[in-house]
Write a protein that holds these residues in place. Structure first.
Motif, mmCIF file in Angstrom:
data_model
loop_
_atom_site.group_PDB
_atom_site.id
_atom_site.type_symbol
_atom_site.label_atom_id
_atom_site.label_comp_id
_atom_site.label_asym_id
_atom_site.label_seq_id
_atom_site.Cartn_x
_atom_site.Cartn_y
_atom_site.Cartn_z
ATOM 1 N N ALA A 99 48.335 29.618 52.655
ATOM 2 C CA ALA A 99 48.432 31.073 52.534
ATOM 3 C C ALA A 99 48.141 31.515 51.106
ATOM 4 C CB ALA A 99 49.826 31.532 52.955
ATOM 5 N N GLY A 100 48.645 30.755 50.127
ATOM 6 C CA GLY A 100 48.389 31.094 48.733
ATOM 7 C C GLY A 100 46.917 31.033 48.383
ATOM 8 N N LEU A 101 46.193 30.105 48.990
ATOM 9 C CA LEU A 101 44.764 29.976 48.726
ATOM 10 C C LEU A 101 43.940 31.027 49.465
ATOM 11 C CD1 LEU A 101 44.329 26.091 48.923
ATOM 12 C CD2 LEU A 101 44.228 27.510 46.863
ATOM 13 N N ALA A 102 44.350 31.377 50.665
ATOM 14 C CA ALA A 102 43.525 32.229 51.520
ATOM 15 C C ALA A 102 43.790 33.711 51.360
ATOM 16 C CB ALA A 102 43.721 31.826 52.985
ATOM 17 N N LEU A 121 52.788 33.844 36.695
ATOM 18 C CA LEU A 121 51.894 32.758 37.070
ATOM 19 C C LEU A 121 50.426 33.167 37.022
ATOM 20 C CD1 LEU A 121 53.951 31.308 40.038
ATOM 21 C CD2 LEU A 121 53.175 29.976 38.083
ATOM 22 N N SER A 122 50.134 34.381 36.551
ATOM 23 C CA SER A 122 48.752 34.847 36.567
ATOM 24 C C SER A 122 47.854 34.018 35.660
ATOM 25 C CB SER A 122 48.690 36.323 36.168
ATOM 26 O OG SER A 122 49.189 36.508 34.860
ATOM 27 N N GLY A 123 48.408 33.533 34.557
ATOM 28 C CA GLY A 123 47.608 32.702 33.662
ATOM 29 C C GLY A 123 48.188 31.322 33.494
ATOM 30 N N ALA A 124 48.944 30.862 34.488
ATOM 31 C CA ALA A 124 49.629 29.575 34.371
ATOM 32 C C ALA A 124 48.636 28.426 34.304
ATOM 33 C CB ALA A 124 50.576 29.381 35.550
ATOM 34 N N GLN A 125 48.943 27.486 33.431
ATOM 35 C CA GLN A 125 48.124 26.287 33.280
ATOM 36 C C GLN A 125 49.031 25.063 33.427
ATOM 37 O OE1 GLN A 125 44.803 26.397 32.918
ATOM 38 N NE2 GLN A 125 44.796 28.641 32.834
ATOM 39 N N GLY A 126 48.406 23.913 33.613
ATOM 40 C CA GLY A 126 49.186 22.680 33.645
ATOM 41 C C GLY A 126 49.806 22.360 34.983
ATOM 42 N N GLY A 127 49.213 22.872 36.070
ATOM 43 C CA GLY A 127 49.765 22.571 37.384
ATOM 44 C C GLY A 127 49.743 21.087 37.700
ATOM 45 N N PRO A 187 44.078 26.913 40.890
ATOM 46 C CA PRO A 187 44.919 26.575 39.729
ATOM 47 C C PRO A 187 46.272 27.282 39.756
ATOM 48 C CG PRO A 187 42.674 27.012 39.036
ATOM 49 C CD PRO A 187 42.760 27.428 40.474
ATOM 50 N N ARG A 188 46.275 28.538 40.228
ATOM 51 C CA ARG A 188 47.538 29.284 40.253
ATOM 52 C C ARG A 188 48.487 28.724 41.307
ATOM 53 N NH1 ARG A 188 48.312 35.778 39.795
ATOM 54 N NH2 ARG A 188 50.523 35.880 40.370
ATOM 55 N N VAL A 189 47.958 28.424 42.486
ATOM 56 C CA VAL A 189 48.798 27.849 43.538
ATOM 57 C C VAL A 189 49.304 26.468 43.123
ATOM 58 C CG1 VAL A 189 48.766 26.946 45.894
ATOM 59 C CG2 VAL A 189 47.763 29.176 45.405
ATOM 60 N N GLY A 190 48.445 25.671 42.485
ATOM 61 C CA GLY A 190 48.878 24.370 42.000
ATOM 62 C C GLY A 190 49.971 24.482 40.955
ATOM 63 N N ALA A 191 49.835 25.456 40.046
ATOM 64 C CA ALA A 191 50.864 25.669 39.029
ATOM 65 C C ALA A 191 52.175 26.115 39.667
ATOM 66 C CB ALA A 191 50.387 26.697 38.013
ATOM 67 N N ALA A 192 52.101 27.008 40.657
ATOM 68 C CA ALA A 192 53.316 27.469 41.337
ATOM 69 C C ALA A 192 54.032 26.307 42.018
ATOM 70 C CB ALA A 192 52.964 28.549 42.360
ATOM 71 N N ALA A 193 53.272 25.435 42.687
ATOM 72 C CA ALA A 193 53.883 24.294 43.368
ATOM 73 C C ALA A 193 54.503 23.326 42.370
ATOM 74 C CB ALA A 193 52.832 23.587 44.224
ATOM 75 N N GLY A 194 53.787 23.020 41.292
ATOM 76 C CA GLY A 194 54.314 22.089 40.298
ATOM 77 C C GLY A 194 55.534 22.626 39.581
ATOM 78 N N ILE A 252 38.640 31.337 45.153
ATOM 79 C CA ILE A 252 39.656 30.350 45.508
ATOM 80 C C ILE A 252 39.623 29.167 44.550
ATOM 81 C CG2 ILE A 252 40.309 28.652 47.262
ATOM 82 C CD1 ILE A 252 39.489 30.693 49.370
ATOM 83 N N VAL A 253 38.424 28.661 44.289
ATOM 84 C CA VAL A 253 38.290 27.459 43.459
ATOM 85 C C VAL A 253 38.655 27.732 42.005
ATOM 86 C CG1 VAL A 253 36.655 25.754 42.562
ATOM 87 C CG2 VAL A 253 36.577 26.412 44.975
ATOM 88 N N GLN A 254 38.210 28.852 41.470
ATOM 89 C CA GLN A 254 38.376 29.107 40.047
ATOM 90 C C GLN A 254 39.699 29.764 39.682
ATOM 91 O OE1 GLN A 254 34.985 31.222 38.508
ATOM 92 N NE2 GLN A 254 33.534 29.608 39.052
#
Length: 311
Positions: free
Chosen positions: A25-28, A169-175, A45-52, A39-41
């Protein structure tokens, strides 16, 4: 009483399904619809950061609850996230490493909490209100220091700093780094699960059973603080994930550390991913700070658990 094998398997499958649904859902979903490049760019990264970040916060809360033997322990409530925020702001102002500053700030806040509540920890469960109040005052102190630092932040960076401090999380890095750290945390908790379960019975009981109590508590403190520091450095001060997820799992009957470790990571990842989805879609194209969305969920639960504490 713990869950039976069948119920534990069903709960595990449900958690994994919830995480998969949250990630998809976060990706779509979003204001711009389904766009592959977007989605890719941006979204991935944002969904990955949120999960991590969610996994790290849930694991940090679980470790602090074991360390303090208190179900209300959480890096946001007890000031660890606040210490990380102060450390991050200081390093930003001095041009240093954000990750290093947040980690050292969280570790300093964790050490201060442990030192201030040393006698309360020895007193047992009756000291729980003192632990919560001490942590709340430490969090308030860190918040005051952060406010003073914001007062001397240049105007062009002030809005971004404020938004970051309440969770963004709009500019989150390091997921990927957060996810890898969460995996290592789960492995460490699972490896020492028997010792941690014994520590929950009390320091004296664990020592009588042959566990290295001081070393174990130090490892839990360092791990929880560094996890909170990494989360704050990546996405700002997001609260209550460490309180909501372990408490929900315990209320569902999960008791063993081995199960709580990986389930907390999965649950935290799913919860923060869903909270971020709400934050960026409910008033699209505007975005809400995800920290505020989590507080709307966590604060009522914190009050409910606190009121149930004496029973």
């Amino acid at each position: 009483m713990g869950l039976t094998g069948a119920r534990l398997a069903a709960l595990s499958a449900g958690l994994l399904g919830l995480l998969a649904a949250a990630l998809l859902a976060g990706l779509a979903l979003g204001s711009a619809g389904f766009d592959r490049e977007l989605i890719v760019q941006l979204r991935a990264p944002r969904v990955g950061a949120a999960a991590g970040v969610g996994a790290l916060l849930a694991l940090s809360g679980l470790a602090m609850q074991v360390l303090l033997r208190n179900p209300l322990a959480d890096p946001y409530v007890l000031g660890t996230s606040g210490g990380a925020s102060v450390g991050a702001l200081l390093t930003l102002m001095m041009g240093g490493s954000l990750w290093l500053g947040a980690g050292l700030g969280a570790l300093a806040a964790g050490v201060a909490l442990l030192a201030l509540t040393r006698s309360a920890l020895a007193a047992g469960e009756d000291a729980s209100p003192r632990l919560v109040l001490t942590g709340a005052m430490l969090a308030s102190l860190c918040g005051a220091i952060a406010t003073l630092l914001l007062a001397i932040t240049p105007d062009q960076r002030l809005r971004g700093a404020i938004f970051w401090l309440i969770g963004d999380l709009s500019g989150a890095q390091g997921g990927a780094a957060c996810g890898a750290a969460a995996l290592l945390f789960v492995i460490g908790l699972s490896w020492r699960d028997t010792a941690i379960d014994r520590l929950l019975l009390g320091s004296e009981v664990a020592a009588l059973l042959g566990e290295p109590v001081r070393r174990l508590r130090l490892a839990l403190l360092v791990s929880a603080s560094l996890a909170a520091g990494m989360a704050v450095a990546s996405a700002g001060a997001i609260g209550f994930v460490g309180l909501v997820v372990p408490q929900a799992l315990r209320l569902l009957g999960v008791q063993r550390t081995r199960d709580l470790a990986w389930m907390s990571a999965v649950g935290g990842a799913a919860l923060l991913t869903l909270a971020d989805l709400v934050a960026r879609t409910v008033v699209a194209p505007l975005e809400l700070p995800v920290g505020a969305v989590m507080s709307l969920v966590g604060a009522p639960l914190f009050i409910a658990v606190l009121m149930r504490g004496p029973r």
